[in-house]
Design a protein around this motif. Sequence first.
Motif, mmCIF file in Angstrom:
data_model
loop_
_atom_site.group_PDB
_atom_site.id
_atom_site.type_symbol
_atom_site.label_atom_id
_atom_site.label_comp_id
_atom_site.label_asym_id
_atom_site.label_seq_id
_atom_site.Cartn_x
_atom_site.Cartn_y
_atom_site.Cartn_z
ATOM 1 N N UNK A 180 -10.228 -19.357 -3.906
ATOM 2 C CA UNK A 180 -10.156 -18.438 -2.687
ATOM 3 C C UNK A 180 -9.809 -17.007 -3.138
ATOM 4 N N UNK A 224 3.790 -11.051 -3.931
ATOM 5 C CA UNK A 224 2.550 -10.750 -4.108
ATOM 6 C C UNK A 224 1.720 -10.088 -3.251
ATOM 7 N N UNK A 260 3.031 0.352 -9.896
ATOM 8 C CA UNK A 260 1.757 0.950 -9.474
ATOM 9 C C UNK A 260 1.734 1.873 -8.347
ATOM 10 N N UNK A 261 0.803 2.881 -8.887
ATOM 11 C CA UNK A 261 0.683 3.908 -7.729
ATOM 12 C C UNK A 261 0.989 5.286 -8.320
ATOM 13 N N UNK A 303 -6.941 -22.912 -3.443
ATOM 14 C CA UNK A 303 -6.487 -21.588 -3.199
ATOM 15 C C UNK A 303 -6.667 -20.671 -4.366
ATOM 16 N N UNK A 312 -7.186 -15.946 2.102
ATOM 17 C CA UNK A 312 -7.401 -17.073 0.999
ATOM 18 C C UNK A 312 -6.358 -18.090 1.379
ATOM 19 N N UNK A 313 -5.131 -17.554 1.393
ATOM 20 C CA UNK A 313 -4.024 -18.554 1.809
ATOM 21 C C UNK A 313 -4.187 -19.085 3.173
ATOM 22 N N UNK A 328 -13.976 -8.009 -3.614
ATOM 23 C CA UNK A 328 -13.553 -6.748 -3.779
ATOM 24 C C UNK A 328 -14.314 -5.794 -4.896
ATOM 25 N N UNK A 331 -8.617 5.449 -3.021
ATOM 26 C CA UNK A 331 -8.546 4.098 -2.492
ATOM 27 C C UNK A 331 -9.576 3.627 -3.531
ATOM 28 N N UNK A 373 -7.957 0.113 -5.689
ATOM 29 C CA UNK A 373 -8.591 -1.354 -5.718
ATOM 30 C C UNK A 373 -9.217 -1.776 -6.757
ATOM 31 N N UNK A 412 5.651 -4.448 -13.246
ATOM 32 C CA UNK A 412 4.294 -3.764 -12.843
ATOM 33 C C UNK A 412 4.597 -2.752 -11.639
ATOM 34 N N UNK A 458 -7.785 -9.777 1.194
ATOM 35 C CA UNK A 458 -8.532 -11.322 0.598
ATOM 36 C C UNK A 458 -7.721 -12.423 0.276
ATOM 37 N N UNK A 459 -6.621 -11.834 -0.547
ATOM 38 C CA UNK A 459 -5.830 -12.947 -1.018
ATOM 39 C C UNK A 459 -4.950 -13.746 0.257
ATOM 40 N N UNK A 467 -3.691 2.485 -0.538
ATOM 41 C CA UNK A 467 -2.585 1.404 -1.125
ATOM 42 C C UNK A 467 -1.464 2.267 -1.274
ATOM 43 N N UNK A 475 -6.193 0.240 3.292
ATOM 44 C CA UNK A 475 -7.229 0.145 2.189
ATOM 45 C C UNK A 475 -6.880 -0.646 0.863
ATOM 46 N N UNK A 476 -5.981 -1.691 1.164
ATOM 47 C CA UNK A 476 -5.730 -2.690 0.114
ATOM 48 C C UNK A 476 -6.436 -3.844 0.325
ATOM 49 N N UNK A 477 -7.655 -3.711 -0.218
ATOM 50 C CA UNK A 477 -8.660 -4.639 0.042
ATOM 51 C C UNK A 477 -8.465 -6.063 -0.586
ATOM 52 N N UNK A 478 -7.973 -5.836 -1.857
ATOM 53 C CA UNK A 478 -7.652 -7.125 -2.313
ATOM 54 C C UNK A 478 -6.682 -8.131 -1.988
ATOM 55 N N UNK A 524 2.311 2.732 -2.837
ATOM 56 C CA UNK A 524 2.721 2.512 -4.170
ATOM 57 C C UNK A 524 3.738 1.151 -4.287
ATOM 58 N N UNK A 525 3.746 0.508 -5.448
ATOM 59 C CA UNK A 525 4.681 -0.834 -5.344
ATOM 60 C C UNK A 525 5.145 -0.892 -6.693
ATOM 61 N N UNK A 526 6.242 -1.765 -6.648
ATOM 62 C CA UNK A 526 6.677 -2.396 -8.185
ATOM 63 C C UNK A 526 6.627 -4.112 -7.759
ATOM 64 N N UNK A 527 5.978 -4.649 -8.811
ATOM 65 C CA UNK A 527 5.831 -6.036 -8.833
ATOM 66 C C UNK A 527 6.786 -6.758 -10.036
#
Lengths: 386, 386
Positions: free
Chosen positions: B213, A253, B14-15, B210, A217-218, B221, B237, B241, B12, A213-214, A1, A207-210, A3-6
Amino acid sequence: MLNFELYNPVNLVFGRGQIAKLSSLIPKNAKVLLAYGGGSIFNNGVHAQVTEALTGYDITEFGGIEPNPRYETLMKAVDVIREKKLDFILAVGGGSVIDGVKFISAAVKFEGDPIDILQKRIRIENNTMPFGTVLTLPATGSEMNSGSVVTINKTKEKLSFGGPAVFPQFSICDPATVASLPKKQVQNGVVDAFTHVMEQYLTYPHDALLQDRIAEGILQTLIEIGPAVAENPADYKLAANFMWCCTMALNGLIQKGVPTDWATHMIGHELTALYEIDHARTLAIIGPNLYRVLFETKKEKLAQYGRRVWNVMETDTDKAALEAIEKTVQFFHIMGMDTKISNYTADYKNTADFIVKRFEERGWKALGERQNITLDKVKTIVEMSY
Amino acid sequence: MLNFELYNPVNLVFGRGQIAKLSSLIPKNAKVLLAYGGGSIFNNGVHAQVTEALTGYDITEFGGIEPNPRYETLMKAVDVIREKKLDFILAVGGGSVIDGVKFISAAVKFEGDPIDILQKRIRIENNTMPFGTVLTLPATGSEMNSGSVVTINKTKEKLSFGGPAVFPQFSICDPATVASLPKKQVQNGVVDAFTHVMEQYLTYPHDALLQDRIAEGILQTLIEIGPAVAENPADYKLAANFMWCCTMALNGLIQKGVPTDWATHMIGHELTALYEIDHARTLAIIGPNLYRVLFETKKEKLAQYGRRVWNVMETDTDKAALEAIEKTVQFFHIMGMDTKISNYTADYKNTADFIVKRFEERGWKALGERQNITLDKVKTIVEMSY
């Protein structure tokens, strides 16, 4: 995955009757520019709902923001705000009005020539006029992100900008507003949101599995409700899922921690700038051909997409990937899209050369998640789309 | 879809290596309370990373916040902040430390007796001390929500509170911190996050397609990575997750527009308060028995869950639902959970009566998404869990 900022501070107010909450969302003493587009908000009752909710406020109206909002028009709104010393903007409309208001919000306080925001793609970090939105046309996700696309009429350039200071303070999403939309706009919204997801998903296995999935789903939800909501936009269940999918497709997201492509948009924007083809329809034209030309680097993800989203049972990667592309084109056709440039204009024969030349002028050498969509590949993709 | 408001202003971050960004996230002149728990942050190097990132800051350390943070301990931190005139709190730890800091943030500026925040469950709308978090133990989602659970030692009550003013300003989630966690804590985190999703998903069929989902995607996951990350938490990894699933399970997103249950938590909290059983393990004890007792009202959603998440092929609703419960229990066992109260204490025989009495004292008549988990059903659920 990766690195990120949300960070997404938008207060999203979703559901039936939520427009009535406007007076609790805009400061009582605000002097408001009420910005909208071509006037559909008068026909569908949203203008009446908004003005009733804002009884007692000092409101100046500014209509006429175009689909693919024009820099030249938006600068007129900037003049109105300055002249009347307004201090809050309410965007009422779809992605074009909201994108336009993001530009107005930034331009009105910008030190220098606001055209630089677009042409030099200046990141807007602070010093904007606060604004909120009432969404009437789900599609772009602009109601819950900090990006915007504006067209400069003079140069026929469709350019993007953004930054943390152009998030809406709030966005009201009432699915009941979908009821009055023309079928064509609902179709466009579904395909636009679908392609937004694809740009952030259809790259290569990671490897960003979730996040996968999201995204899936959309896509599954859009496939489930898309054809029905275009036929029956007054069905609240369908409209609510449509609206929420559009927001979630591009509120930032699903792009967190993953590679993204966006080449379909880059090429599609040029088709809109050249021929005024609806944004979503340009994506439906370009997307599948881009997957075909980039087949070798995208086929593993195409196969995953086919299996998880379309229930493709094929075990061979190449065959599953090809089947996934075909399913996508079929879906776009079911959603009322014509998927060739020649369906929209007779004057298409130099399109590929023109777009490549434009990209060259901007100094672009390659696009996509691997930066391997070189300009010769762009040419092929566009020519396959004739 | 139910009406909802989604507002989550947490930044957030992340990483890998993100702890180094602390100095860009906390004002330079801040006087910081550095709050933590039992000292694991000294062993895993996080304390060193944090203090290095905050070189030059005025820092006061406050350790010893318990798992299931105690009101009495947190009030000591409030005293330190007042005495030293501190103005920012940094929580470094897991959900207990972060929940504790939320209480400190609210209590330090609360007009009145801060115990009321818990016992009268006062919604915290404004007037809190700003705080950020460095997450070291994924599980509760507290790093990206505005809820908190605090235990009053004197009365053995585990009580929740929250409100928009107790969102962290930022949360740093570095999956590398997972590497040093004991297996038991990773197992707990997976089951905690899993049950958080179930509380917001496993209700009855509704039209928020949604949201279902996305909930299913988190569950899938967690099932995919849960057993492996418990064995090998140093696999980045898997850890990434795991961490992202925990945040997404309880950052507010999947509860928007849908009915939610939360009875498993309500009952589970009492087991922790009575016997100090790990929070996640109380959920693994109670959850499946709750699904069994509420089988008639939950079976349709149980069947959907079985088919979509566990690939149950059974077409009969009842059978698919039963199979889904069994799969869940098996998963909890694979995740190292003992699923009976008697696995944790010999002194369990009056537990059901005690919990029912406690709920009666609080005036609770029923729990769950339909408010049909009456106290006689609570008694049955707990007795089935002996």
